[in-house]
Design an enzyme around this catalytic site. Structure first.
Site, PDB file in Angstrom:
ATOM      1  N   GLU A   1       0.860  -1.182   0.000  1.00 20.95           N
ATOM      2  CA  GLU A   1       0.000   0.000   0.000  1.00 20.95           C
ATOM      3  C   GLU A   1       0.905   1.244   0.000  1.00 20.95           C
ATOM      4  O   GLU A   1       1.910   1.267   0.725  1.00 20.95           O
ATOM      5  CB  GLU A   1      -0.811  -0.072   1.290  1.00 20.95           C
ATOM      6  CG  GLU A   1      -1.395   1.200   1.755  1.00 20.95           C
ATOM      7  CD  GLU A   1      -1.843   1.114   3.220  1.00 20.95           C
ATOM      8  OE1 GLU A   1      -2.677   1.935   3.576  1.00 20.95           O
ATOM      9  OE2 GLU A   1      -1.352   0.248   3.971  1.00 20.95           O
TER      10      GLU A   1
ATOM     11  N   ASP B   1      15.508  -3.329  12.776  1.00 19.19           N
ATOM     12  CA  ASP B   1      16.363  -2.468  11.934  1.00 19.19           C
ATOM     13  C   ASP B   1      15.818  -1.038  12.030  1.00 19.19           C
ATOM     14  O   ASP B   1      15.530  -0.388  11.026  1.00 19.19           O
ATOM     15  CB  ASP B   1      16.333  -2.970  10.480  1.00 19.19           C
ATOM     16  CG  ASP B   1      17.435  -2.349   9.625  1.00 19.19           C
ATOM     17  OD1 ASP B   1      18.301  -1.638  10.178  1.00 19.19           O
ATOM     18  OD2 ASP B   1      17.423  -2.570   8.403  1.00 19.19           O
TER      19      ASP B   1
HETATM   20  P1  ADP Z   1      14.915  -0.372   1.054  1.00 13.09           P
HETATM   21  O1  ADP Z   1      14.438  -1.763   1.316  1.00 13.09           O
HETATM   22  O2  ADP Z   1      15.536  -0.226  -0.281  1.00 13.09           O
HETATM   23  O3  ADP Z   1      15.791   0.185   2.167  1.00 13.09           O
HETATM   24  P2  ADP Z   1      12.591   1.074   2.107  1.00 13.09           P
HETATM   25  O4  ADP Z   1      11.584   0.027   2.464  1.00 13.09           O
HETATM   26  O5  ADP Z   1      13.371   1.645   3.244  1.00 13.09           O
HETATM   27  O6  ADP Z   1      13.595   0.550   0.964  1.00 13.09           O
HETATM   28  O7  ADP Z   1      11.830   2.226   1.318  1.00 13.09           O
HETATM   29  C1  ADP Z   1      12.507   3.301   0.702  1.00 13.09           C
HETATM   30  C2  ADP Z   1      11.800   4.618   0.996  1.00 13.09           C
HETATM   31  O8  ADP Z   1      10.497   4.600   0.414  1.00 13.09           O
HETATM   32  C3  ADP Z   1      11.561   4.860   2.490  1.00 13.09           C
HETATM   33  O9  ADP Z   1      12.625   5.545   3.068  1.00 13.09           O
HETATM   34  C4  ADP Z   1      10.288   5.645   2.521  1.00 13.09           C
HETATM   35  O10 ADP Z   1      10.559   7.028   2.379  1.00 13.09           O
HETATM   36  C5  ADP Z   1       9.550   5.194   1.276  1.00 13.09           C
HETATM   37  N1  ADP Z   1       8.487   4.192   1.586  1.00 13.09           N
HETATM   38  C6  ADP Z   1       8.656   2.978   2.188  1.00 13.09           C
HETATM   39  N2  ADP Z   1       7.491   2.331   2.270  1.00 13.09           N
HETATM   40  C7  ADP Z   1       6.561   3.134   1.712  1.00 13.09           C
HETATM   41  C8  ADP Z   1       5.136   3.007   1.507  1.00 13.09           C
HETATM   42  N3  ADP Z   1       4.473   1.908   1.840  1.00 13.09           N
HETATM   43  N4  ADP Z   1       4.499   4.061   0.928  1.00 13.09           N
HETATM   44  C9  ADP Z   1       5.179   5.156   0.533  1.00 13.09           C
HETATM   45  N5  ADP Z   1       6.496   5.337   0.694  1.00 13.09           N
HETATM   46  C10 ADP Z   1       7.194   4.334   1.277  1.00 13.09           C
END
Ligand code: ADP
Length: 292
Positions: A99, A197
């Site tokens: 989502e 984490d």
């Molecule tokens: P990675 O696994 O590459 O570290 P993340 O899960 O940390 O990636 O996500 C990267 C960035 O995307 C996050 O820092 C956040 O700003 C944004 N993000 C993560 N999840 C969502 C989401 N469900 N909806 C919108 N933006 C998100």
């Protein structure tokens, strides 16, 4: 006959449509920044928005582990957690669709402290998790274990130390690990569900200030591991621990355990990025040795 080859974006649109039981066709695809490891995108049309992570097919297990962690976090009703839409593999790529949540970098830190304390109230009889997962790119084993000291040495510090030792000279650590095991076993924490984490990059807020967490490496462990990591890489504000302690007590000896728990993350960074983290690991070996 002209058969057009599917591409990953069509595959993802189809997978979303199937999971939502409603046709979804991407109209806008925006690449997002902020992630450490994967490519992230926002797929949208006039009605819906989805957050997509893509990596090589070898990361399929990483995305499966992430989904399991997100589900575990969501089951505690403590934080707002992105819902899992679908995941899969297409040719040489793996993908995870969540989502999409509009995120802000600042929000209500009192609510964050309360939500974290609530998350940590979820406990298990043993330390570990239903599956292994990843800390950054490194495997994190989560075999169930009754004893916290054993768990932290066998599944956290030792694998990272062995990896580091393979390319750097770090000297004898057997005695240090024995001392850490003994020290942690005097503490006897309850196995709490932890994010695992919890650095600044994995914490955000909704428009109304309520906290959101994502990208976990969950397991049942000492709840202090999340507090320690927040102090290391987090948006840690003065007064946070005080707020947290209104909901969940922190036992004496935390300041020493914090160094031990963060040693794991520094070792992990040394193994992923090398450089100054290797020196920091060596310094921590001495610091912890003196503290115990
Ligand atoms: P990675 O696994 O590459 O570290 P993340 O899960 O940390 O990636 O996500 C990267 C960035 O995307 C996050 O820092 C956040 O700003 C944004 N993000 C993560 N999840 C969502 C989401 N469900 N909806 C919108 N933006 C998100």
């Amino acid at each position: 006959m002209n058969i057009k080859k599917m591409n990953i974006w069509q595959e993802i649109d189809n997978a979303i449509s199937e999971s939502q039981r409603e046709l979804f066709t991407t109209e806008t695809r925006e690449m997002l920044s902020g992630g450490d490891i994967n490519q992230a995108y926002c797929l949208s049309n006039k009605q819906n928005k989805y957050f997509v992570k893509i990596n090589t097919v070898t990361c399929e297990s990483m995305f499966l582990a992430e989904s399991q962690g997100l589900n575990a976090l969501d089951s505690t009703n403590s934080f707002r957690i992105p819902k899992i839409i679908t995941q899969g593999v297409f040719e040489d790529k793996a993908y995870l669709v969540l989502e999409f949540i509009e995120l802000k970098t600042t929000g209500n830190t009192f609510e964050f402290a309360k939500a974290l304390a609530n998350l940590h109230l979820k406990t298990h009889t043993n330390f570990g998790f239903e599956s292994d997962n990843f800390i950054g790119l490194n495997l994190q084993k989560n075999n169930w274990c009754e004893n916290w000291g054993e768990f932290f040495i066998n599944h956290r510090l030792n694998p990272q130390l062995k990896k580091l030792e393979a390319i750097n000279s770090i000297g004898q650590t057997t005695k240090l690990l024995d001392n850490i095991r003994e020290f942690l076993n005097q503490h006897k924490p309850k196995p709490s569900l932890v994010h695992g984490d919890l650095w600044q990059g994995n914490i955000s807020y909704l428009n109304d200030g309520m906290p959101v967490i994502y990208d976990p490496a969950c397991y049942y462990g000492d709840h202090e591991v999340d507090l320690a990591m927040l102090e290391l890489f987090g948006a840690h504000e003065i007064g946070f621990l005080k707020q947290y302690q209104k909901h969940h007590a922190i036992q004496p000896g935390y300041s020493i355990r914090r160094e031990i728990y963060n040693f794991y993350h520094i070792l992990n960074h040394a193994n992923m990025f090398g450089g100054g983290y290797v020196q920091q690991s060596l310094t921590l070996i001495n610091t912890i040795d003196h503290l115990l």
